[in-house]
Design a protein around this motif. Structure first.
Motif, mmCIF file in Angstrom:
data_model
loop_
_atom_site.group_PDB
_atom_site.id
_atom_site.type_symbol
_atom_site.label_atom_id
_atom_site.label_comp_id
_atom_site.label_asym_id
_atom_site.label_seq_id
_atom_site.Cartn_x
_atom_site.Cartn_y
_atom_site.Cartn_z
ATOM 1 N N PRO A 42 0.781 -1.234 0.000
ATOM 2 C CA PRO A 42 0.000 0.000 0.000
ATOM 3 C C PRO A 42 0.814 1.286 0.000
ATOM 4 O O PRO A 42 0.385 2.283 -0.564
ATOM 5 C CB PRO A 42 -0.844 -0.123 1.277
ATOM 6 C CG PRO A 42 -0.970 -1.593 1.505
ATOM 7 C CD PRO A 42 0.328 -2.177 1.041
ATOM 8 N N ASN A 43 1.966 1.332 0.620
ATOM 9 C CA ASN A 43 2.703 2.595 0.741
ATOM 10 C C ASN A 43 3.869 2.726 -0.233
ATOM 11 O O ASN A 43 4.701 3.615 -0.082
ATOM 12 C CB ASN A 43 3.210 2.754 2.179
ATOM 13 C CG ASN A 43 2.064 2.855 3.164
ATOM 14 O OD1 ASN A 43 1.101 3.577 2.916
ATOM 15 N ND2 ASN A 43 2.151 2.128 4.265
ATOM 16 N N SER A 44 3.899 1.859 -1.242
ATOM 17 C CA SER A 44 5.054 1.840 -2.150
ATOM 18 C C SER A 44 5.212 3.112 -2.981
ATOM 19 O O SER A 44 6.323 3.433 -3.403
ATOM 20 C CB SER A 44 4.937 0.656 -3.109
ATOM 21 O OG SER A 44 5.564 -0.487 -2.593
ATOM 22 N N PHE A 45 4.117 3.799 -3.255
ATOM 23 C CA PHE A 45 4.177 4.886 -4.235
ATOM 24 C C PHE A 45 4.292 6.272 -3.607
ATOM 25 O O PHE A 45 4.348 7.268 -4.334
ATOM 26 C CB PHE A 45 2.944 4.831 -5.142
ATOM 27 C CG PHE A 45 2.878 3.580 -5.979
ATOM 28 C CD1 PHE A 45 3.700 3.424 -7.080
ATOM 29 C CD2 PHE A 45 2.020 2.547 -5.642
ATOM 30 C CE1 PHE A 45 3.669 2.271 -7.841
ATOM 31 C CE2 PHE A 45 1.974 1.388 -6.400
ATOM 32 C CZ PHE A 45 2.800 1.244 -7.501
ATOM 33 N N LYS A 46 4.350 6.345 -2.287
ATOM 34 C CA LYS A 46 4.378 7.653 -1.630
ATOM 35 C C LYS A 46 5.614 8.453 -2.030
ATOM 36 O O LYS A 46 5.521 9.618 -2.425
ATOM 37 C CB LYS A 46 4.319 7.466 -0.113
ATOM 38 C CG LYS A 46 4.255 8.778 0.653
ATOM 39 C CD LYS A 46 4.099 8.531 2.144
ATOM 40 C CE LYS A 46 4.049 9.851 2.904
ATOM 41 N NZ LYS A 46 3.895 9.634 4.372
ATOM 42 N N ARG A 47 6.788 7.824 -1.935
ATOM 43 C CA ARG A 47 8.020 8.532 -2.280
ATOM 44 C C ARG A 47 8.126 8.880 -3.759
ATOM 45 O O ARG A 47 8.448 10.005 -4.123
ATOM 46 C CB ARG A 47 9.242 7.684 -1.842
ATOM 47 C CG ARG A 47 10.206 8.509 -1.024
ATOM 48 C CD ARG A 47 11.465 7.731 -0.630
ATOM 49 N NE ARG A 47 12.635 8.252 -1.283
ATOM 50 C CZ ARG A 47 13.414 7.570 -2.085
ATOM 51 N NH1 ARG A 47 13.141 6.322 -2.391
ATOM 52 N NH2 ARG A 47 14.462 8.133 -2.624
ATOM 53 N N PRO A 48 7.873 7.911 -4.678
ATOM 54 C CA PRO A 48 7.985 8.248 -6.104
ATOM 55 C C PRO A 48 7.050 9.366 -6.549
ATOM 56 O O PRO A 48 7.343 10.080 -7.503
ATOM 57 C CB PRO A 48 7.625 6.942 -6.816
ATOM 58 C CG PRO A 48 7.709 5.877 -5.797
ATOM 59 C CD PRO A 48 7.619 6.491 -4.454
ATOM 60 N N LEU B 115 -3.621 4.696 -6.705
ATOM 61 C CA LEU B 115 -4.587 5.800 -6.644
ATOM 62 C C LEU B 115 -4.855 6.248 -5.215
ATOM 63 O O LEU B 115 -5.158 7.423 -4.978
ATOM 64 C CB LEU B 115 -5.880 5.410 -7.367
ATOM 65 C CG LEU B 115 -5.710 5.194 -8.883
ATOM 66 C CD1 LEU B 115 -7.044 4.855 -9.534
ATOM 67 C CD2 LEU B 115 -5.078 6.407 -9.566
ATOM 68 N N ASP B 116 -4.719 5.349 -4.245
ATOM 69 C CA ASP B 116 -4.756 5.786 -2.845
ATOM 70 C C ASP B 116 -3.623 6.766 -2.576
ATOM 71 O O ASP B 116 -3.813 7.803 -1.905
ATOM 72 C CB ASP B 116 -4.623 4.582 -1.904
ATOM 73 C CG ASP B 116 -5.941 3.857 -1.673
ATOM 74 O OD1 ASP B 116 -7.020 4.443 -1.944
ATOM 75 O OD2 ASP B 116 -5.888 2.687 -1.233
ATOM 76 N N ALA B 117 -2.432 6.453 -3.104
ATOM 77 C CA ALA B 117 -1.286 7.352 -2.922
ATOM 78 C C ALA B 117 -1.503 8.669 -3.672
ATOM 79 O O ALA B 117 -1.132 9.740 -3.173
ATOM 80 C CB ALA B 117 -0.003 6.665 -3.394
ATOM 81 N N VAL B 118 -2.087 8.602 -4.862
ATOM 82 C CA VAL B 118 -2.410 9.822 -5.621
ATOM 83 C C VAL B 118 -3.356 10.708 -4.814
ATOM 84 O O VAL B 118 -3.197 11.938 -4.745
ATOM 85 C CB VAL B 118 -3.023 9.449 -6.988
ATOM 86 C CG1 VAL B 118 -3.694 10.659 -7.634
ATOM 87 C CG2 VAL B 118 -1.953 8.889 -7.912
ATOM 88 N N ASN B 119 -4.348 10.096 -4.179
ATOM 89 C CA ASN B 119 -5.300 10.872 -3.375
ATOM 90 C C ASN B 119 -4.636 11.562 -2.193
ATOM 91 O O ASN B 119 -5.149 12.568 -1.687
ATOM 92 C CB ASN B 119 -6.434 9.968 -2.883
ATOM 93 C CG ASN B 119 -7.456 9.692 -3.956
ATOM 94 O OD1 ASN B 119 -7.643 10.490 -4.880
ATOM 95 N ND2 ASN B 119 -8.138 8.556 -3.854
ATOM 96 N N GLN B 120 -3.494 11.036 -1.758
ATOM 97 C CA GLN B 120 -2.772 11.640 -0.640
ATOM 98 C C GLN B 120 -1.670 12.591 -1.097
ATOM 99 O O GLN B 120 -0.969 13.177 -0.273
ATOM 100 C CB GLN B 120 -2.166 10.537 0.222
ATOM 101 C CG GLN B 120 -3.196 9.621 0.873
ATOM 102 C CD GLN B 120 -2.553 8.385 1.476
ATOM 103 O OE1 GLN B 120 -1.450 8.438 2.006
ATOM 104 N NE2 GLN B 120 -3.239 7.249 1.375
#
Length: 341
Positions: free
Chosen positions: A70-76, A113-118
């Motif tokens: 779930p948190n893989s895309f936060k940094r990129p 898309l969860d990461a996009v929303n954040q």
């Protein structure tokens, strides 16, 4: 295309067949690219993209990310205004359809898309879908495939890849509709053909061509028509859609070829291939096909062989300005790369 926005563009699944060409086009247009890969230690797979970046006006930075975390895309995603989500499995040989196709396609889309929303910086998302999300079988197509069509015939046991693409896209549109900050477009290619950047890819497109060249179809071709499109045209569509605000589904389709047509092109490239352009009768394939190819179930044969494939590509042609290339030439280039020619 010249890119004036200096904010990064995130591309997921960067070492994939199609993603390589998208990154190539972004870098040559001067974009800053954040590229996700599953394993940063596999430097050999990163090298072709690094070579392109070295000779281009753009810049490239790699990040490690896992579709199922779930948190893989936060940094990129940091600082990115645009996202092109391409990471999704495409294989003809899924041992477990739930594990190998559906879960990574759907959960990967959800996690991204969860990461996009954040991420407050993101304004635009482009998701790589497929014509398979619009029709699971050729028999589903009423004359011509359009952007209004949805695949209702696939499942985990019949056309599972198509099912995974439809389910992932449905989720993407639900998540887009639930907010108002970023816009979504989905790209729907038919079978993508053409050369890979670097080594030939593990994509299902290469699997199909490898199967045709391997001698497994030496007795003849199924009476099957397949939509095809040049990989470079698909990349163009992604880049252009990333920099506009259409909120729609866009079909990218070059031309339809029968498998017999494809076999003839491969033989023109290499007459020594153990391959026949003869088209087998549907009734014969229905009787014996399942014994030779697990994917050739009788349901697949009944609903695809002998049925035409046509798709409406006018939006891409008229409004994106894509002059679709002859996919016969792209197929020969692809096979030539695989055969070392």
């Amino acid at each position: 295309m010249q890119i004036s926005d200096d904010r990064p563009v995130l591309v997921t699944g960067a070492t994939g067949y199609l993603a390589g060409w998208v990154i190539h086009d972004l870098l040559n247009a001067g974009a800053r690219v954040h590229a996700t890969v599953r394993d940063l230690s596999r430097s050999k797979r990163l090298r072709p993209l690094e070579d392109i970046a070295r000779d281009s006006p753009g810049s490239l930075e790699f990040f490690q990310a896992d579709l199922t975390r779930p948190n893989s895309f936060k940094r990129p995603l940091q600082g990115c205004a645009r996202v092109i989500h391409m990471a999704s499995p495409f294989t003809l040989h899924a041992g477990n359809a739930q594990r190998d196709l559906l879960t990574p396609a759907v959960e990967g889309t959800r996690n991204l898309l969860d990461a996009v929303n954040q991420s407050a910086s993101v304004e635009r998302v482009v998701v790589t879908s497929s014509v398979a999300a619009m029709a699971g079988d050729n028999a589903d197509i009423q004359g011509q495939l359009t952007a209004k069509d949805w695949n209702h015939s696939s499942s985990l046991t019949h056309q599972p890849y198509s099912f995974s693409k439809a389910e992932a896209e449905r989720l993407a549109w639900r998540m887009a509709d639930a907010q108002s900050r970023w816009t979504l477009a989905t790209v729907h290619p038919s079978l993508v053909v053409g050369p890979a950047l670097g080594q030939p890819s593990a994509s299902g497109s290469f699997e199909l061509v490898e199967r045709m060249c391997s001698g497994r179809l030496a007795q003849g071709m199924p009476p099957l028509t397949i939509g095809t499109v040049d990989v470079r045209d698909v990349a163009t569509a992604h880049v252009q859609l990333a920099f506009n605000d259409w909120s729609e589904r866009v079909i990218v389709h070059g031309q339809s070829l029968s498998m017999a047509d494809m076999a003839a092109e491969l033989l023109a490239l290499d007459p020594t291939l153990d391959l026949s352009p003869r088209q087998l009768p549907k009734w014969l394939l229905w009787l014996v096909g399942p014994a030779f190819e697990p994917e050739l179930t009788r349901r697949f044969i009944s609903r695809n062989c002998g049925h035409a494939f046509e798709a409406d590509n006018r939006r891409a042609r008229n409004d994106l300005g894509i002059d679709f290339a002859d996919t016969r030439a792209a197929l020969r280039a692809m096979a030539g790369q695989m055969l070392g020619q």
